[in-house]
Design an enzyme around this catalytic site. Structure first.
Site, PDB file in Angstrom:
ATOM      1  N   HIS A  98      -5.887   3.133  -4.080  1.00 57.42           N
ATOM      2  CA  HIS A  98      -5.933   3.290  -2.620  1.00 57.42           C
ATOM      3  C   HIS A  98      -6.427   4.692  -2.256  1.00 57.42           C
ATOM      4  CE1 HIS A  98      -5.031   1.862   1.342  1.00 57.42           C
ATOM      5  NE2 HIS A  98      -3.963   2.642   1.550  1.00 57.42           N
TER       6      HIS A  98
ATOM      7  N   HIS B 136       3.616  -2.435   3.191  1.00 57.66           N
ATOM      8  CA  HIS B 136       3.676  -1.073   2.648  1.00 57.66           C
ATOM      9  C   HIS B 136       5.032  -0.886   1.960  1.00 57.66           C
ATOM     10  CE1 HIS B 136       0.565  -0.827   5.747  1.00 57.66           C
ATOM     11  NE2 HIS B 136       0.081   0.226   5.107  1.00 57.66           N
TER      12      HIS B 136
ATOM     13  N   ASP C 141       0.828  -1.212   0.000  1.00 54.09           N
ATOM     14  CA  ASP C 141       0.000   0.000   0.000  1.00 54.09           C
ATOM     15  C   ASP C 141       0.862   1.261   0.000  1.00 54.09           C
ATOM     16  OD1 ASP C 141      -2.042  -1.784   0.224  1.00 54.09           O
ATOM     17  OD2 ASP C 141      -2.851  -1.018   2.104  1.00 54.09           O
TER      18      ASP C 141
ATOM     19  N   HIS D 227      -5.422   9.389   0.618  1.00 56.95           N
ATOM     20  CA  HIS D 227      -5.225   8.522   1.776  1.00 56.95           C
ATOM     21  C   HIS D 227      -5.778   9.163   3.055  1.00 56.95           C
ATOM     22  CE1 HIS D 227      -3.274   5.910   4.743  1.00 56.95           C
ATOM     23  NE2 HIS D 227      -3.023   5.060   3.742  1.00 56.95           N
TER      24      HIS D 227
END
Length: 415
Positions: free
Chosen positions: A112, A212, A61, A116
Protein backbone atom coordinates in the site's frame (compact mmCIF):
# COMPACT_ATOMS: atom_id res chain seq x y z
CA UNK A 1 -29.52 -26.04 -6.99
CA UNK A 2 -27.89 -22.72 -6.14
CA UNK A 3 -29.40 -22.80 -2.66
CA UNK A 4 -28.21 -26.37 -2.09
CA UNK A 5 -24.71 -25.44 -3.25
CA UNK A 6 -24.67 -22.40 -0.96
CA UNK A 7 -25.77 -24.43 2.07
CA UNK A 8 -23.21 -27.14 1.30
CA UNK A 9 -20.42 -24.58 0.98
CA UNK A 10 -21.37 -22.98 4.30
CA UNK A 11 -21.49 -26.37 6.04
CA UNK A 12 -18.07 -27.27 4.69
CA UNK A 13 -16.66 -23.91 5.79
CA UNK A 14 -18.06 -24.29 9.30
CA UNK A 15 -16.73 -27.84 9.50
CA UNK A 16 -13.26 -26.55 8.62
CA UNK A 17 -13.36 -24.23 11.65
CA UNK A 18 -13.48 -26.56 14.67
CA UNK A 19 -14.77 -25.09 17.88
CA UNK A 20 -16.61 -22.30 16.08
CA UNK A 21 -19.95 -23.62 14.80
CA UNK A 22 -21.13 -20.09 13.95
CA UNK A 23 -18.05 -19.33 11.84
CA UNK A 24 -18.57 -18.22 8.29
CA UNK A 25 -15.31 -19.88 7.14
CA UNK A 26 -13.67 -19.58 3.74
CA UNK A 27 -15.64 -21.22 0.95
CA UNK A 28 -12.86 -21.36 -1.64
CA UNK A 29 -9.56 -19.90 -2.84
CA UNK A 30 -9.08 -18.45 -6.31
CA UNK A 31 -5.73 -17.95 -8.01
CA UNK A 32 -5.40 -14.91 -10.28
CA UNK A 33 -2.78 -13.85 -12.81
CA UNK A 34 -2.03 -10.14 -12.33
CA UNK A 35 -0.82 -9.77 -15.91
CA UNK A 36 -4.08 -11.06 -17.36
CA UNK A 37 -6.22 -8.53 -15.49
CA UNK A 38 -3.99 -5.68 -14.22
CA UNK A 39 -6.81 -3.47 -12.83
CA UNK A 40 -9.85 -4.64 -10.85
CA UNK A 41 -12.59 -3.14 -8.68
CA UNK A 42 -15.81 -1.60 -9.94
CA UNK A 43 -15.45 1.51 -7.81
CA UNK A 44 -13.07 2.66 -10.54
CA UNK A 45 -12.87 0.01 -13.24
CA UNK A 46 -15.16 -2.09 -15.35
CA UNK A 47 -13.90 -5.46 -14.10
CA UNK A 48 -13.57 -7.10 -10.72
CA UNK A 49 -12.56 -10.50 -9.37
CA UNK A 50 -14.30 -13.54 -10.92
CA UNK A 51 -16.70 -14.08 -8.05
CA UNK A 52 -19.97 -15.93 -7.98
CA UNK A 53 -23.12 -14.42 -6.57
CA UNK A 54 -22.97 -13.76 -2.79
CA UNK A 55 -19.20 -14.20 -2.62
CA UNK A 56 -17.12 -11.60 -0.76
CA UNK A 57 -13.39 -10.85 -0.62
CA UNK A 58 -12.23 -9.16 2.60
CA UNK A 59 -9.43 -6.57 2.32
CA UNK A 60 -7.75 -4.45 5.03
CA UNK A 61 -5.56 -1.37 4.48
CA UNK A 62 -2.95 0.70 6.35
CA UNK A 63 -1.53 -1.92 8.78
CA UNK A 64 0.07 -3.45 10.51
CA UNK A 65 -0.74 -1.60 13.73
CA UNK A 66 -0.35 -4.04 16.65
CA UNK A 67 -3.04 -2.53 18.87
CA UNK A 68 -5.85 -3.16 16.37
CA UNK A 69 -4.37 -5.38 13.64
CA UNK A 70 -3.87 -8.22 16.12
CA UNK A 71 -7.52 -7.97 17.20
CA UNK A 72 -8.60 -8.14 13.55
CA UNK A 73 -6.50 -11.29 13.11
CA UNK A 74 -8.13 -12.86 16.15
CA UNK A 75 -11.64 -12.15 14.80
CA UNK A 76 -10.77 -13.63 11.40
CA UNK A 77 -9.25 -16.69 13.10
CA UNK A 78 -12.45 -17.22 15.10
CA UNK A 79 -14.37 -17.32 11.81
CA UNK A 80 -11.68 -19.16 9.84
CA UNK A 81 -11.95 -16.37 7.27
CA UNK A 82 -9.03 -15.44 5.05
CA UNK A 83 -8.38 -11.89 3.84
CA UNK A 84 -5.89 -9.74 1.93
CA UNK A 85 -3.87 -7.11 3.84
CA UNK A 86 -2.50 -4.09 1.95
CA UNK A 87 0.37 -2.96 4.19
CA UNK A 88 2.13 0.40 4.36
CA UNK A 89 5.91 0.08 4.04
CA UNK A 90 6.72 2.35 6.97
CA UNK A 91 4.28 0.41 9.18
CA UNK A 92 5.87 -2.86 8.12
CA UNK A 93 9.32 -1.55 8.94
CA UNK A 94 8.11 -0.43 12.39
CA UNK A 95 6.33 -3.74 13.08
CA UNK A 96 7.88 -6.57 11.08
CA UNK A 97 6.46 -9.15 13.51
CA UNK A 98 2.98 -8.04 12.58
CA UNK A 99 3.72 -8.67 8.88
CA UNK A 100 4.92 -12.19 9.60
CA UNK A 101 1.91 -12.83 11.82
CA UNK A 102 -0.42 -12.03 8.93
CA UNK A 103 1.53 -14.32 6.64
CA UNK A 104 1.67 -17.17 9.16
CA UNK A 105 -2.10 -16.97 9.64
CA UNK A 106 -2.54 -17.81 5.98
CA UNK A 107 -3.66 -14.41 4.78
CA UNK A 108 -2.38 -12.67 1.64
CA UNK A 109 0.23 -9.95 2.21
CA UNK A 110 0.07 -7.07 -0.33
CA UNK A 111 1.42 -3.51 -0.43
CA UNK A 112 0.00 0.00 0.00
CA UNK A 113 3.01 2.28 -0.86
CA UNK A 114 5.73 3.34 1.56
CA UNK A 115 4.30 6.38 3.37
CA UNK A 116 0.62 6.41 2.39
CA UNK A 117 0.58 9.82 0.61
CA UNK A 118 -2.91 11.29 0.68
CA UNK A 119 -2.76 12.94 -2.74
CA UNK A 120 -0.76 10.52 -4.78
CA UNK A 121 -2.47 11.61 -7.98
CA UNK A 122 -0.92 15.09 -7.47
CA UNK A 123 2.62 13.84 -6.85
CA UNK A 124 5.25 13.85 -9.60
CA UNK A 125 5.36 10.49 -11.27
CA UNK A 126 8.92 9.79 -10.09
CA UNK A 127 7.80 10.31 -6.51
CA UNK A 128 4.81 7.97 -7.00
CA UNK A 129 7.05 5.34 -8.51
CA UNK A 130 9.41 5.66 -5.56
CA UNK A 131 6.54 5.23 -3.11
CA UNK A 132 5.48 2.00 -4.81
CA UNK A 133 8.99 0.53 -5.03
CA UNK A 134 9.97 1.41 -1.45
CA UNK A 135 6.72 0.00 -0.08
CA UNK A 136 7.40 -3.35 -1.75
CA UNK A 137 10.98 -3.35 -0.49
CA UNK A 138 9.95 -2.58 3.10
CA UNK A 139 7.32 -5.33 3.23
CA UNK A 140 9.74 -7.80 1.63
CA UNK A 141 12.34 -6.99 4.29
CA UNK A 142 9.74 -7.40 7.05
CA UNK A 143 8.80 -10.89 5.84
CA UNK A 144 12.39 -11.89 6.54
CA UNK A 145 12.46 -15.13 4.52
CA UNK A 146 13.44 -13.71 1.15
CA UNK A 147 9.96 -14.01 -0.25
CA UNK A 148 8.18 -11.01 -1.73
CA UNK A 149 4.63 -9.95 -0.99
CA UNK A 150 1.86 -10.77 -3.44
CA UNK A 151 1.96 -8.57 -6.57
CA UNK A 152 -1.21 -6.84 -5.45
CA UNK A 153 -1.12 -3.05 -5.02
CA UNK A 154 -3.70 -0.55 -3.78
CA UNK A 155 -3.12 3.19 -4.11
CA UNK A 156 -3.90 5.24 -0.94
CA UNK A 157 -7.30 6.84 -1.24
CA UNK A 158 -7.64 5.10 -4.64
CA UNK A 159 -5.94 8.19 -6.14
CA UNK A 160 -4.73 6.45 -9.27
CA UNK A 161 -3.39 8.02 -12.47
CA UNK A 162 -2.84 6.68 -15.96
CA UNK A 163 0.93 6.74 -15.43
CA UNK A 164 0.62 4.77 -12.19
CA UNK A 165 -1.57 2.17 -13.86
CA UNK A 166 0.85 1.80 -16.78
CA UNK A 167 3.82 1.49 -14.44
CA UNK A 168 2.10 -1.11 -12.25
CA UNK A 169 1.19 -3.18 -15.30
CA UNK A 170 4.79 -3.02 -16.56
CA UNK A 171 5.98 -4.42 -13.22
CA UNK A 172 3.42 -7.23 -13.21
CA UNK A 173 1.43 -5.66 -10.37
CA UNK A 174 -2.32 -6.00 -10.14
CA UNK A 175 -3.87 -2.66 -9.16
CA UNK A 176 -6.75 -3.23 -6.74
CA UNK A 177 -9.62 -0.83 -6.21
CA UNK A 178 -12.76 -2.15 -4.46
CA UNK A 179 -16.41 -2.86 -5.16
CA UNK A 180 -17.86 -1.26 -2.03
CA UNK A 181 -16.43 0.37 1.13
CA UNK A 182 -17.78 0.63 4.67
CA UNK A 183 -16.41 4.16 5.32
CA UNK A 184 -14.62 2.95 8.47
CA UNK A 185 -11.86 5.53 7.97
CA UNK A 186 -14.41 8.29 8.62
CA UNK A 187 -15.48 9.55 12.03
CA UNK A 188 -18.54 7.31 12.27
CA UNK A 189 -19.77 4.77 14.77
CA UNK A 190 -19.20 1.02 14.57
CA UNK A 191 -22.93 0.54 13.98
CA UNK A 192 -22.71 2.84 10.98
CA UNK A 193 -19.79 0.83 9.60
CA UNK A 194 -21.87 -2.34 9.90
CA UNK A 195 -24.91 -0.74 8.24
CA UNK A 196 -22.94 0.65 5.30
CA UNK A 197 -21.13 -2.64 4.75
CA UNK A 198 -24.34 -4.68 4.61
CA UNK A 199 -26.38 -2.14 2.65
CA UNK A 200 -23.77 -1.83 -0.06
CA UNK A 201 -23.15 -5.57 -0.12
CA UNK A 202 -26.86 -6.21 -0.63
CA UNK A 203 -26.88 -3.65 -3.42
CA UNK A 204 -23.89 -5.18 -5.20
CA UNK A 205 -24.63 -8.83 -4.45
CA UNK A 206 -20.94 -9.71 -4.26
CA UNK A 207 -17.51 -8.10 -4.51
CA UNK A 208 -14.43 -6.74 -2.76
CA UNK A 209 -15.08 -5.13 0.64
CA UNK A 210 -12.69 -2.31 1.66
CA UNK A 211 -11.88 -2.09 5.40
CA UNK A 212 -9.00 -0.84 7.57
CA UNK A 213 -7.28 -2.88 10.27
CA UNK A 214 -6.01 0.18 12.17
CA UNK A 215 -9.45 1.52 13.21
CA UNK A 216 -11.13 0.66 16.53
CA UNK A 217 -14.60 0.97 14.94
CA UNK A 218 -13.63 -1.74 12.47
CA UNK A 219 -12.62 -4.07 15.29
CA UNK A 220 -16.06 -3.55 16.85
CA UNK A 221 -18.07 -3.88 13.63
CA UNK A 222 -16.26 -6.84 12.03
CA UNK A 223 -17.75 -9.69 14.17
CA UNK A 224 -21.27 -8.44 13.47
CA UNK A 225 -20.53 -8.07 9.75
CA UNK A 226 -19.22 -11.63 9.46
CA UNK A 227 -22.12 -13.06 11.46
CA UNK A 228 -24.70 -11.23 9.33
CA UNK A 229 -22.97 -12.33 6.13
CA UNK A 230 -23.36 -15.95 7.14
CA UNK A 231 -27.00 -15.46 8.14
CA UNK A 232 -27.77 -13.93 4.73
CA UNK A 233 -25.99 -16.66 2.81
CA UNK A 234 -22.77 -14.88 1.82
CA UNK A 235 -19.44 -16.73 1.50
CA UNK A 236 -15.84 -15.63 1.97
CA UNK A 237 -13.34 -16.15 -0.86
CA UNK A 238 -9.58 -15.99 -0.48
CA UNK A 239 -7.42 -14.61 -3.33
CA UNK A 240 -3.79 -15.57 -3.97
CA UNK A 241 -1.47 -14.78 -6.91
CA UNK A 242 -0.50 -17.30 -9.55
CA UNK A 243 3.00 -18.79 -9.44
CA UNK A 244 4.87 -21.25 -11.68
CA UNK A 245 3.75 -24.06 -9.43
CA UNK A 246 0.23 -22.71 -8.88
CA UNK A 247 -1.60 -21.85 -12.11
CA UNK A 248 -4.44 -19.38 -12.27
CA UNK A 249 -7.98 -20.56 -11.76
CA UNK A 250 -9.62 -21.09 -15.17
CA UNK A 251 -12.17 -18.35 -15.85
CA UNK A 252 -14.11 -16.85 -18.72
CA UNK A 253 -13.85 -13.12 -19.56
CA UNK A 254 -17.47 -12.47 -18.60
CA UNK A 255 -16.80 -13.80 -15.10
CA UNK A 256 -14.64 -10.76 -14.41
CA UNK A 257 -17.70 -8.54 -14.72
CA UNK A 258 -19.64 -7.69 -11.60
CA UNK A 259 -22.92 -8.73 -13.23
CA UNK A 260 -22.14 -10.80 -16.34
CA UNK A 261 -24.97 -11.30 -18.82
CA UNK A 262 -27.00 -14.44 -18.30
CA UNK A 263 -26.68 -17.20 -20.89
CA UNK A 264 -30.42 -17.87 -20.72
CA UNK A 265 -31.42 -14.32 -21.65
CA UNK A 266 -31.18 -13.24 -25.27
CA UNK A 267 -29.24 -10.04 -25.79
CA UNK A 268 -30.12 -7.97 -28.84
CA UNK A 269 -27.39 -5.84 -30.32
CA UNK A 270 -27.68 -3.30 -33.08
CA UNK A 271 -25.60 -4.19 -36.12
CA UNK A 272 -22.54 -2.07 -36.57
CA UNK A 273 -22.73 0.36 -39.47
CA UNK A 274 -19.64 -0.06 -41.67
CA UNK A 275 -17.60 2.99 -42.37
CA UNK A 276 -17.45 3.78 -46.06
CA UNK A 277 -16.68 6.74 -48.31
CA UNK A 278 -18.91 7.54 -51.26
CA UNK A 279 -17.04 8.19 -54.49
CA UNK A 280 -19.70 10.62 -55.71
CA UNK A 281 -23.42 11.20 -55.97
CA UNK A 282 -25.23 8.28 -57.53
CA UNK A 283 -26.93 9.05 -60.86
CA UNK A 284 -30.46 7.74 -60.65
CA UNK A 285 -32.41 7.06 -63.89
CA UNK A 286 -35.20 9.40 -64.89
CA UNK A 287 -38.54 7.73 -64.15
CA UNK A 288 -40.71 6.94 -67.18
CA UNK A 289 -44.42 7.52 -67.36
CA UNK A 290 -44.97 3.80 -67.51
CA UNK A 291 -43.42 3.54 -64.04
CA UNK A 292 -46.27 5.65 -62.68
CA UNK A 293 -49.00 3.37 -64.08
CA UNK A 294 -51.17 2.32 -61.18
CA UNK A 295 -53.37 0.01 -63.15
CA UNK A 296 -53.36 -3.60 -62.11
CA UNK A 297 -54.77 -6.05 -64.67
CA UNK A 298 -55.43 -8.60 -61.92
CA UNK A 299 -57.62 -6.30 -59.84
CA UNK A 300 -60.81 -7.05 -61.78
CA UNK A 301 -60.21 -10.79 -61.65
CA UNK A 302 -59.65 -10.74 -57.88
CA UNK A 303 -62.73 -8.58 -57.34
CA UNK A 304 -64.93 -10.94 -59.35
CA UNK A 305 -63.53 -13.96 -57.56
CA UNK A 306 -64.24 -12.44 -54.14
CA UNK A 307 -67.71 -11.33 -55.24
CA UNK A 308 -67.28 -7.94 -53.63
CA UNK A 309 -66.84 -4.44 -54.99
CA UNK A 310 -67.17 -3.30 -58.57
CA UNK A 311 -64.29 -4.06 -60.90
CA UNK A 312 -62.63 -1.03 -62.40
CA UNK A 313 -62.29 -0.73 -66.18
CA UNK A 314 -58.92 -1.67 -67.48
CA UNK A 315 -58.77 1.47 -69.60
CA UNK A 316 -58.97 4.78 -67.80
CA UNK A 317 -61.21 7.57 -69.12
CA UNK A 318 -58.33 9.98 -69.51
CA UNK A 319 -55.52 9.53 -72.01
CA UNK A 320 -52.66 7.46 -70.78
CA UNK A 321 -49.95 9.01 -72.96
CA UNK A 322 -49.22 12.71 -73.24
CA UNK A 323 -47.26 14.11 -76.15
CA UNK A 324 -44.45 16.15 -74.71
CA UNK A 325 -42.24 18.50 -76.73
CA UNK A 326 -38.67 17.43 -77.23
CA UNK A 327 -36.32 18.39 -74.44
CA UNK A 328 -34.58 21.73 -74.99
CA UNK A 329 -37.35 23.18 -77.20
CA UNK A 330 -39.25 26.12 -75.72
CA UNK A 331 -42.90 26.75 -76.59
CA UNK A 332 -43.47 29.87 -78.85
CA UNK A 333 -46.16 32.08 -77.36
CA UNK A 334 -48.02 34.70 -79.52
CA UNK A 335 -47.07 38.39 -79.23
CA UNK A 336 -49.79 40.26 -77.31
CA UNK A 337 -51.78 42.82 -79.38
CA UNK A 338 -51.83 46.53 -78.57
CA UNK A 339 -55.55 46.39 -77.79
CA UNK A 340 -54.77 44.23 -74.80
CA UNK A 341 -53.20 47.19 -73.02
CA UNK A 342 -55.86 49.83 -74.13
CA UNK A 343 -58.06 51.26 -71.34
CA UNK A 344 -61.38 52.83 -72.55
CA UNK A 345 -62.04 56.50 -71.44
CA UNK A 346 -65.32 58.34 -72.23
CA UNK A 347 -63.53 61.65 -72.67
CA UNK A 348 -60.94 60.13 -74.94
CA UNK A 349 -63.57 58.60 -77.31
CA UNK A 350 -64.59 62.06 -78.90
CA UNK A 351 -62.62 63.98 -81.54
CA UNK A 352 -60.18 66.77 -80.57
CA UNK A 353 -62.39 69.57 -82.01
CA UNK A 354 -65.50 68.39 -80.27
CA UNK A 355 -63.61 68.14 -77.03
CA UNK A 356 -62.58 71.82 -77.31
CA UNK A 357 -66.17 72.96 -78.00
CA UNK A 358 -67.47 70.97 -75.10
CA UNK A 359 -64.90 72.50 -72.79
CA UNK A 360 -65.76 76.09 -73.91
CA UNK A 361 -69.47 75.47 -73.42
CA UNK A 362 -68.89 74.20 -69.94
CA UNK A 363 -66.77 77.24 -69.12
CA UNK A 364 -69.45 79.66 -70.40
CA UNK A 365 -72.13 77.91 -68.39
CA UNK A 366 -70.09 78.18 -65.23
CA UNK A 367 -69.43 81.92 -65.82
CA UNK A 368 -73.12 82.62 -66.35
CA UNK A 369 -74.06 80.89 -63.17
CA UNK A 370 -71.52 82.89 -61.24
CA UNK A 371 -72.74 86.20 -62.77
CA UNK A 372 -76.40 85.43 -61.97
CA UNK A 373 -75.59 84.89 -58.38
CA UNK A 374 -73.93 88.33 -58.09
CA UNK A 375 -76.86 90.34 -59.71
CA UNK A 376 -79.80 91.25 -57.53
CA UNK A 377 -83.00 93.42 -58.33
CA UNK A 378 -82.37 97.15 -57.53
CA UNK A 379 -85.12 99.60 -56.33
CA UNK A 380 -84.58 103.42 -56.31
CA UNK A 381 -85.25 105.51 -53.26
CA UNK A 382 -87.99 107.47 -54.95
CA UNK A 383 -89.97 104.37 -55.71
CA UNK A 384 -89.73 102.97 -52.28
CA UNK A 385 -90.08 106.08 -50.09
CA UNK A 386 -93.70 107.68 -49.81
CA UNK A 387 -94.24 111.35 -50.62
CA UNK A 388 -95.06 113.66 -47.71
CA UNK A 389 -98.37 115.45 -47.78
CA UNK A 390 -98.26 119.17 -48.71
CA UNK A 391 -94.91 119.00 -50.29
CA UNK A 392 -95.19 120.94 -53.57
CA UNK A 393 -91.60 121.11 -54.65
CA UNK A 394 -90.35 118.24 -56.67
CA UNK A 395 -87.20 116.58 -55.53
CA UNK A 396 -83.94 117.27 -57.20
CA UNK A 397 -82.87 114.90 -59.82
CA UNK A 398 -80.14 112.61 -58.65
CA UNK A 399 -77.37 110.89 -60.50
CA UNK A 400 -78.60 107.46 -61.27
CA UNK A 401 -75.13 106.02 -61.21
CA UNK A 402 -74.35 107.60 -57.91
CA UNK A 403 -77.73 106.67 -56.44
CA UNK A 404 -77.50 103.18 -57.76
CA UNK A 405 -74.03 102.80 -56.40
CA UNK A 406 -75.07 104.18 -53.07
CA UNK A 407 -78.04 101.88 -52.93
CA UNK A 408 -75.88 98.90 -53.79
CA UNK A 409 -73.33 99.81 -51.23
CA UNK A 410 -76.04 100.40 -48.68
CA UNK A 411 -77.68 97.19 -49.55
CA UNK A 412 -74.42 95.35 -49.23
CA UNK A 413 -73.67 96.98 -45.93
CA UNK A 414 -77.18 96.22 -44.75
CA UNK A 415 -76.82 92.66 -45.68
Amino acid sequence: MGLVTSVAAQAASAADCPGHPDAIGTSRTIVVDPRAYPIIGTMQYGKTLPLQDREVVLTFDDGPLPKYSNLILDILAAHCAKATFFMVGSQASANPAGVRKVRDAGHTVATHTQNHPGGMDRLPFDRSKQEIEQGIASVTAALGDGTAPAPFLRIPGLRRTDEIEAYAASKGLQLWSADFPADDWRDVSASRVYELAMQRLERKGKGILLLHDIQPRTVTALPRILHEMKVRGYRIVHVVPATPGRPATPTEPQQWLLHPPSETVAISRWPKVPKFAAAGPAALPVPALSDLDWRNPDAATRAQRRGRAVPLPLIALWPRQIALPPSGVLAALPVPAASVFRIPDPLMLTSPGRRIDTANARATEVSAKLAGKSRRPQTSATQTAPKPEGAGAAPKPTDSRKNGRSVRVAGLKKR
